[in-house]
Design an enzyme around this catalytic site. Sequence first.
Site, PDB file in Angstrom:
ATOM      1  N   LYS A 299       3.327 -18.825 -18.836  1.00 33.08           N
ATOM      2  CA  LYS A 299       4.139 -17.611 -18.935  1.00 33.08           C
ATOM      3  C   LYS A 299       5.191 -17.844 -20.010  1.00 33.08           C
ATOM      4  O   LYS A 299       5.581 -18.981 -20.277  1.00 33.08           O
ATOM      5  CB  LYS A 299       4.862 -17.359 -17.604  1.00 33.08           C
ATOM      6  CG  LYS A 299       3.931 -17.121 -16.429  1.00 33.08           C
ATOM      7  CD  LYS A 299       3.489 -15.682 -16.361  1.00 33.08           C
ATOM      8  CE  LYS A 299       2.651 -15.407 -15.129  1.00 33.08           C
ATOM      9  NZ  LYS A 299       1.854 -14.190 -15.265  1.00 33.08           N
TER      10      LYS A 299
ATOM     11  N   ARG B 198       1.071   0.823   4.869  1.00 33.81           N
ATOM     12  CA  ARG B 198       2.008   0.898   5.991  1.00 33.81           C
ATOM     13  C   ARG B 198       2.993   2.053   5.873  1.00 33.81           C
ATOM     14  O   ARG B 198       3.496   2.529   6.856  1.00 33.81           O
ATOM     15  CB  ARG B 198       2.730  -0.442   6.132  1.00 33.81           C
ATOM     16  CG  ARG B 198       1.774  -1.497   6.677  1.00 33.81           C
ATOM     17  CD  ARG B 198       2.400  -2.848   6.756  1.00 33.81           C
ATOM     18  NE  ARG B 198       2.542  -3.424   5.427  1.00 33.81           N
ATOM     19  CZ  ARG B 198       3.027  -4.629   5.196  1.00 33.81           C
ATOM     20  NH1 ARG B 198       3.450  -5.375   6.187  1.00 33.81           N
ATOM     21  NH2 ARG B 198       3.106  -5.090   3.975  1.00 33.81           N
TER      22      ARG B 198
ATOM     23  N   HIS C 272      -9.412 -17.647 -13.133  1.00 31.31           N
ATOM     24  CA  HIS C 272      -9.809 -17.085 -14.421  1.00 31.31           C
ATOM     25  C   HIS C 272     -10.296 -18.155 -15.405  1.00 31.31           C
ATOM     26  O   HIS C 272     -11.336 -18.010 -16.048  1.00 31.31           O
ATOM     27  CB  HIS C 272      -8.644 -16.336 -15.069  1.00 31.31           C
ATOM     28  CG  HIS C 272      -7.980 -15.342 -14.171  1.00 31.31           C
ATOM     29  ND1 HIS C 272      -8.666 -14.602 -13.241  1.00 31.31           N
ATOM     30  CD2 HIS C 272      -6.690 -14.957 -14.057  1.00 31.31           C
ATOM     31  CE1 HIS C 272      -7.811 -13.800 -12.606  1.00 31.31           C
ATOM     32  NE2 HIS C 272      -6.615 -14.007 -13.078  1.00 31.31           N
TER      33      HIS C 272
ATOM     34  N   LYS D 280     -13.835  -8.335 -17.916  1.00 27.18           N
ATOM     35  CA  LYS D 280     -13.412  -8.084 -19.307  1.00 27.18           C
ATOM     36  C   LYS D 280     -14.631  -8.128 -20.228  1.00 27.18           C
ATOM     37  O   LYS D 280     -15.466  -9.025 -20.115  1.00 27.18           O
ATOM     38  CB  LYS D 280     -12.385  -9.140 -19.740  1.00 27.18           C
ATOM     39  CG  LYS D 280     -11.055  -8.991 -19.013  1.00 27.18           C
ATOM     40  CD  LYS D 280     -10.054 -10.022 -19.480  1.00 27.18           C
ATOM     41  CE  LYS D 280      -8.803 -10.015 -18.618  1.00 27.18           C
ATOM     42  NZ  LYS D 280      -7.734  -9.167 -19.105  1.00 27.18           N
TER      43      LYS D 280
ATOM     44  N   LYS E  38      -7.543 -11.555  -5.328  1.00 26.57           N
ATOM     45  CA  LYS E  38      -7.039 -12.903  -5.379  1.00 26.57           C
ATOM     46  C   LYS E  38      -5.631 -12.941  -4.823  1.00 26.57           C
ATOM     47  O   LYS E  38      -5.005 -11.880  -4.751  1.00 26.57           O
ATOM     48  CB  LYS E  38      -7.073 -13.426  -6.806  1.00 26.57           C
ATOM     49  CG  LYS E  38      -6.187 -12.634  -7.767  1.00 26.57           C
ATOM     50  CD  LYS E  38      -5.975 -13.343  -9.061  1.00 26.57           C
ATOM     51  CE  LYS E  38      -5.010 -14.487  -8.871  1.00 26.57           C
ATOM     52  NZ  LYS E  38      -4.004 -14.576  -9.946  1.00 26.57           N
TER      53      LYS E  38
ATOM     54  N   ASP F 165     -12.499 -11.482  -9.477  1.00 22.82           N
ATOM     55  CA  ASP F 165     -11.787 -12.211 -10.526  1.00 22.82           C
ATOM     56  C   ASP F 165     -11.809 -11.271 -11.713  1.00 22.82           C
ATOM     57  O   ASP F 165     -12.852 -11.102 -12.353  1.00 22.82           O
ATOM     58  CB  ASP F 165     -12.488 -13.528 -10.870  1.00 22.82           C
ATOM     59  CG  ASP F 165     -11.643 -14.321 -11.835  1.00 22.82           C
ATOM     60  OD1 ASP F 165     -11.256 -13.758 -12.885  1.00 22.82           O
ATOM     61  OD2 ASP F 165     -11.351 -15.489 -11.549  1.00 22.82           O
ATOM     62  N   HIS F 166     -10.688 -10.648 -12.002  1.00 26.72           N
ATOM     63  CA  HIS F 166     -10.758  -9.527 -12.953  1.00 26.72           C
ATOM     64  C   HIS F 166     -11.136  -9.983 -14.362  1.00 26.72           C
ATOM     65  O   HIS F 166     -11.584  -9.187 -15.170  1.00 26.72           O
ATOM     66  CB  HIS F 166      -9.482  -8.680 -12.926  1.00 26.72           C
ATOM     67  CG  HIS F 166      -8.329  -9.250 -13.684  1.00 26.72           C
ATOM     68  ND1 HIS F 166      -7.553 -10.256 -13.191  1.00 26.72           N
ATOM     69  CD2 HIS F 166      -7.826  -8.964 -14.900  1.00 26.72           C
ATOM     70  CE1 HIS F 166      -6.612 -10.548 -14.071  1.00 26.72           C
ATOM     71  NE2 HIS F 166      -6.752  -9.782 -15.130  1.00 26.72           N
TER      72      HIS F 166
HETATM   73  C1  BG6 Z   1      -3.329 -12.305 -12.759  1.00 26.42           C
HETATM   74  C2  BG6 Z   1      -2.158 -13.213 -12.549  1.00 26.42           C
HETATM   75  O1  BG6 Z   1      -4.436 -12.738 -12.025  1.00 26.42           O
HETATM   76  O2  BG6 Z   1      -3.677 -12.287 -14.136  1.00 26.42           O
HETATM   77  C3  BG6 Z   1      -0.980 -12.790 -13.399  1.00 26.42           C
HETATM   78  O3  BG6 Z   1      -1.779 -13.214 -11.187  1.00 26.42           O
HETATM   79  C4  BG6 Z   1      -1.394 -12.658 -14.838  1.00 26.42           C
HETATM   80  O4  BG6 Z   1       0.102 -13.715 -13.281  1.00 26.42           O
HETATM   81  C5  BG6 Z   1      -2.645 -11.812 -14.966  1.00 26.42           C
HETATM   82  O5  BG6 Z   1      -0.313 -12.073 -15.556  1.00 26.42           O
HETATM   83  C6  BG6 Z   1      -3.157 -11.832 -16.386  1.00 26.42           C
HETATM   84  O6  BG6 Z   1      -4.169 -10.889 -16.501  1.00 26.42           O
HETATM   85  P1  BG6 Z   1      -4.508 -10.250 -17.899  1.00 26.42           P
HETATM   86  O7  BG6 Z   1      -5.662  -9.363 -17.647  1.00 26.42           O
HETATM   87  O8  BG6 Z   1      -3.272  -9.540 -18.358  1.00 26.42           O
HETATM   88  O9  BG6 Z   1      -4.821 -11.416 -18.791  1.00 26.42           O
END
Ligand code: BG6
Length: 507
Positions: A359, A61, A259, A201, A167, A196-197
């Site tokens: 966290k 934007r 995750h 990994k 996500k 889903d990252h």
């Molecule tokens: C994200 C969450 O999907 O994954 C975050 O929204 C989190 O809150 C993060 O910190 C953690 O990812 P990674 O790769 O650092 O374990």
Amino acid sequence: MATIEANPLVEGLERLPVPPTALAIFGATGDLARRKLLPALYNLAHQGQLPERFSLIAVARRDLSDDDFREWAGEAIGRFSRTRPDPDVLRELLARMRYVSSEFDDPDGYERLRQALDEADEEAGQPLNRIFYLSTAPSFFPVIIEAIGAAGLNEREGADVRAVIEKPFGTDLASARELNRRTLSVLSEEQVFRIDHYLGKETVQNMMAFRFANAMFEPVWNRNYIDNVQITAAEDIGIEGRSEYYDNAGALRDLVQNHMLQLLCLLCMEPPAAFDADKVRDEKVKVVESVRPPTEDEVASMAVRGQYGPGTIAGEPVPGYREEPGIPPDSKTETYAALRLYVSNWRWAGVPFYLRTGKRLARKLTEIAVTLRPVPHLAFQEGGAVGPQPNVLVFTVQPDEGVTLTLGAKIPGARMRIRPVNMEFHYGTSFLSQSPEAYERLILDAMRGDATLFTRDDEVEAFWAICDPILRAWSERDIPVYEYPAGTDGPPEADQLLAPGQRWRRL
Ligand code: BG6
């Protein structure tokens, strides 16, 4: 010291052909683009993995020119790339970027996007595959997809069109279903890549390699030999300025629904007949569908939630969650969640799977620890030893990526004393390379059209079906939110989930 050239293992790190692609990133001036996506693209360029014909169109934007955006992107890459940018590679990458300023619901913006895509095609001398990467606030996902459809950009003759969706995919089962419905009214499932990252990994993928490329694990990979599994995704960071998102999400939505359930699936699934998108995802869906969602009455005994109070991280005092900027002082949002789940199928019935995430815990650690049953009889039991302990196979996803197996070994000397020792594989030492960032792999896979490491529509809904009753019980019932001091292992009440004699692993 071994050199890269002398290491035969690095031969496995190869480059794959990637078709010519135009990547349009919506929300390209946002935090995810700045910290992850642009640096990932730089690293792909650095390794020569981007296609020769590649174009990036940033859609956002803010009112910026192409050059403003390039300057901003260059700074982001300089700051967050895992390799120090090479000026020539960076210059070349930035030159392939264009910027389209638009509201996400403005049809004129999609016309400008079309022009930018057409220009990229002309420069390339061929129709490029198109990827629309949605890295915006989730409320824009359906808006953008529908606008892409309305502009007729959802297909292109002679090229593939795909959408990558970040996500969170929905906030509960009903909203995920609705988002699937709206998405699939414009695109086919084959065109949709839900990120889903964690699946990008290396160590997560290594779980499949270890299980399916080695004959020694399969015979013990079941309820007869495995006593319990602990999956931990601990973070020492707080909410990092994401108060609005986090306070509405909480730990269960933020990390468990996606995750952690992905990790559970990869650990439990049957060997797929082939490593292709549908076969792998069919097997994963069977696992999630074997996890019986709890009834709301069961939630109090299978899930524990917590919230961090003030404490100390790395020697520094940090505020509690409710004192974080933007968080209401009476917030009940969980920053910690622990669950006990069962995968009720032939292989896993009766084996508890303990999941915990939070966290502001003692340290960053993501691991999957598989504890085997103890040996049935031990003839040698001598004093002064730790004694026989069950074998534990630990997949460490981060920070120190690798796999460890604890074995009982004899302590040197005349007596038969036993203590656990570790057999270790460290990614960095064996492959003499830093593992790529998850986003590098996933962006590459999206460009190659390989959806194996992305979440399918039925999968995402099955994940929500497990989380829904927990979220409902937590919001409607008087279930405590236990406070834990920042910098600790989380609320001690999470011990209630464990069977007698079991302990959470130390962080
Ligand atoms: C994200 C969450 O999907 O994954 C975050 O929204 C989190 O809150 C993060 O910190 C953690 O990812 P990674 O790769 O650092 O374990």
